[in-house]
Scaffold this motif. Structure first.
Motif, PDB file in Angstrom:
ATOM      1  N   LYS A  70     -31.633 -29.912 -38.894  1.00  0.00           N
ATOM      2  CA  LYS A  70     -32.012 -30.069 -40.307  1.00  0.00           C
ATOM      3  C   LYS A  70     -33.086 -31.142 -40.489  1.00  0.00           C
ATOM      4  N   GLY A  71     -33.508 -31.782 -39.384  1.00  0.00           N
ATOM      5  CA  GLY A  71     -34.578 -32.759 -39.460  1.00  0.00           C
ATOM      6  C   GLY A  71     -34.131 -34.207 -39.493  1.00  0.00           C
ATOM      7  N   PHE A  72     -32.827 -34.453 -39.421  1.00  0.00           N
ATOM      8  CA  PHE A  72     -32.337 -35.825 -39.398  1.00  0.00           C
ATOM      9  C   PHE A  72     -32.512 -36.413 -38.013  1.00  0.00           C
ATOM     10  N   THR A  73     -32.766 -37.708 -37.945  1.00  0.00           N
ATOM     11  CA  THR A  73     -32.906 -38.408 -36.676  1.00  0.00           C
ATOM     12  C   THR A  73     -31.706 -39.313 -36.485  1.00  0.00           C
ATOM     13  N   LEU A  74     -31.060 -39.201 -35.350  1.00  0.00           N
ATOM     14  CA  LEU A  74     -29.905 -40.019 -35.030  1.00  0.00           C
ATOM     15  C   LEU A  74     -30.384 -41.379 -34.521  1.00  0.00           C
ATOM     16  N   LYS A  75     -29.980 -42.438 -35.200  1.00  0.00           N
ATOM     17  CA  LYS A  75     -30.376 -43.794 -34.812  1.00  0.00           C
ATOM     18  C   LYS A  75     -29.315 -44.464 -33.954  1.00  0.00           C
ATOM     19  N   GLY A  76     -28.056 -44.045 -34.100  1.00  0.00           N
ATOM     20  CA  GLY A  76     -26.982 -44.611 -33.304  1.00  0.00           C
ATOM     21  C   GLY A  76     -25.673 -43.911 -33.591  1.00  0.00           C
ATOM     22  N   LEU A  77     -24.727 -44.102 -32.701  1.00  0.00           N
ATOM     23  CA  LEU A  77     -23.393 -43.576 -32.927  1.00  0.00           C
ATOM     24  C   LEU A  77     -22.393 -44.479 -32.244  1.00  0.00           C
ATOM     25  N   LYS A  78     -21.162 -44.426 -32.743  1.00  0.00           N
ATOM     26  CA  LYS A  78     -20.124 -45.290 -32.218  1.00  0.00           C
ATOM     27  C   LYS A  78     -18.790 -44.554 -32.299  1.00  0.00           C
ATOM     28  N   LEU A  79     -18.028 -44.623 -31.239  1.00  0.00           N
ATOM     29  CA  LEU A  79     -16.686 -44.058 -31.202  1.00  0.00           C
ATOM     30  C   LEU A  79     -15.720 -45.171 -31.585  1.00  0.00           C
ATOM     31  N   ILE A  80     -14.952 -44.958 -32.651  1.00  0.00           N
ATOM     32  CA  ILE A  80     -13.995 -45.980 -33.089  1.00  0.00           C
ATOM     33  C   ILE A  80     -12.662 -45.314 -33.423  1.00  0.00           C
ATOM     34  N   SER A  92      -5.399 -40.693 -37.030  1.00  0.00           N
ATOM     35  CA  SER A  92      -4.687 -39.954 -35.988  1.00  0.00           C
ATOM     36  C   SER A  92      -5.416 -39.914 -34.650  1.00  0.00           C
ATOM     37  N   GLY A  93      -6.671 -40.252 -34.631  1.00  0.00           N
ATOM     38  CA  GLY A  93      -7.428 -40.219 -33.396  1.00  0.00           C
ATOM     39  C   GLY A  93      -8.795 -40.842 -33.596  1.00  0.00           C
ATOM     40  N   PRO A  94      -9.580 -40.911 -32.541  1.00  0.00           N
ATOM     41  CA  PRO A  94     -10.906 -41.510 -32.657  1.00  0.00           C
ATOM     42  C   PRO A  94     -11.834 -40.703 -33.556  1.00  0.00           C
ATOM     43  N   VAL A  95     -12.786 -41.380 -34.161  1.00  0.00           N
ATOM     44  CA  VAL A  95     -13.821 -40.759 -34.965  1.00  0.00           C
ATOM     45  C   VAL A  95     -15.175 -41.213 -34.424  1.00  0.00           C
ATOM     46  N   ILE A  96     -16.209 -40.468 -34.721  1.00  0.00           N
ATOM     47  CA  ILE A  96     -17.577 -40.818 -34.346  1.00  0.00           C
ATOM     48  C   ILE A  96     -18.312 -41.209 -35.628  1.00  0.00           C
ATOM     49  N   ILE A  97     -18.869 -42.401 -35.631  1.00  0.00           N
ATOM     50  CA  ILE A  97     -19.668 -42.878 -36.741  1.00  0.00           C
ATOM     51  C   ILE A  97     -21.128 -42.640 -36.372  1.00  0.00           C
ATOM     52  N   LEU A  98     -21.852 -41.926 -37.241  1.00  0.00           N
ATOM     53  CA  LEU A  98     -23.262 -41.631 -37.007  1.00  0.00           C
ATOM     54  C   LEU A  98     -24.123 -42.481 -37.932  1.00  0.00           C
ATOM     55  N   GLN A  99     -25.249 -42.895 -37.432  1.00  0.00           N
ATOM     56  CA  GLN A  99     -26.193 -43.665 -38.236  1.00  0.00           C
ATOM     57  C   GLN A  99     -27.559 -43.055 -38.102  1.00  0.00           C
ATOM     58  N   MET A 149     -19.621 -39.180 -40.465  1.00  0.00           N
ATOM     59  CA  MET A 149     -18.492 -39.409 -39.597  1.00  0.00           C
ATOM     60  C   MET A 149     -17.994 -38.057 -39.102  1.00  0.00           C
ATOM     61  N   ILE A 150     -17.736 -37.991 -37.823  1.00  0.00           N
ATOM     62  CA  ILE A 150     -17.079 -36.826 -37.243  1.00  0.00           C
ATOM     63  C   ILE A 150     -15.612 -37.208 -37.117  1.00  0.00           C
ATOM     64  N   LYS A 151     -14.782 -36.508 -37.829  1.00  0.00           N
ATOM     65  CA  LYS A 151     -13.375 -36.876 -37.972  1.00  0.00           C
ATOM     66  C   LYS A 151     -12.567 -36.477 -36.740  1.00  0.00           C
ATOM     67  N   PRO A 152     -11.309 -36.934 -36.676  1.00  0.00           N
ATOM     68  CA  PRO A 152     -10.511 -36.746 -35.458  1.00  0.00           C
ATOM     69  C   PRO A 152     -10.452 -35.310 -34.930  1.00  0.00           C
ATOM     70  N   ASP A 153     -10.338 -34.334 -35.807  1.00  0.00           N
ATOM     71  CA  ASP A 153     -10.248 -32.968 -35.302  1.00  0.00           C
ATOM     72  C   ASP A 153     -11.543 -32.514 -34.647  1.00  0.00           C
TER      73      ASP A 153
END
Length: 68
Positions: A22-32, A61-68, A1-5
């Motif tokens: 670092k070699g991770f593959t992003l499968k999806g993300l969502k702004l909530i 306090s603000g939107p966050v980004i959820i990474l999968q 999760m990328i937090k509000p700040d």
């Protein structure tokens, strides 16, 4: 999760890039926007700590980004 700040400071691209480097593959993300009941449940193991309320206030306090 990328937090509000991180979202407010426009660091989303840089943070995602670090994961990919670092070699991770992003499968999806969502702004909530996290609501208070969800945040309180998510952090319930920390509820006895004096910083609990400020932690919940921070995460909602603000939107966050959820990474999968």
């Amino acid at each position: 999760m990328i937090k509000p700040d991180g979202v407010q400071r426009s660091l989303v691209g840089e943070i995602i890039g670090r994961f990919e480097n670092k070699g991770f593959t992003l499968k999806g993300l969502k702004l909530i926007t996290v609501d208070r009941p969800f945040a309180e449940k998510h952090y319930q193991d920390l509820s006895a700590n004096p910083f609990f309320n400020s932690l919940v206030d921070y995460i909602i306090s603000g939107p966050v980004i959820i990474l999968q």
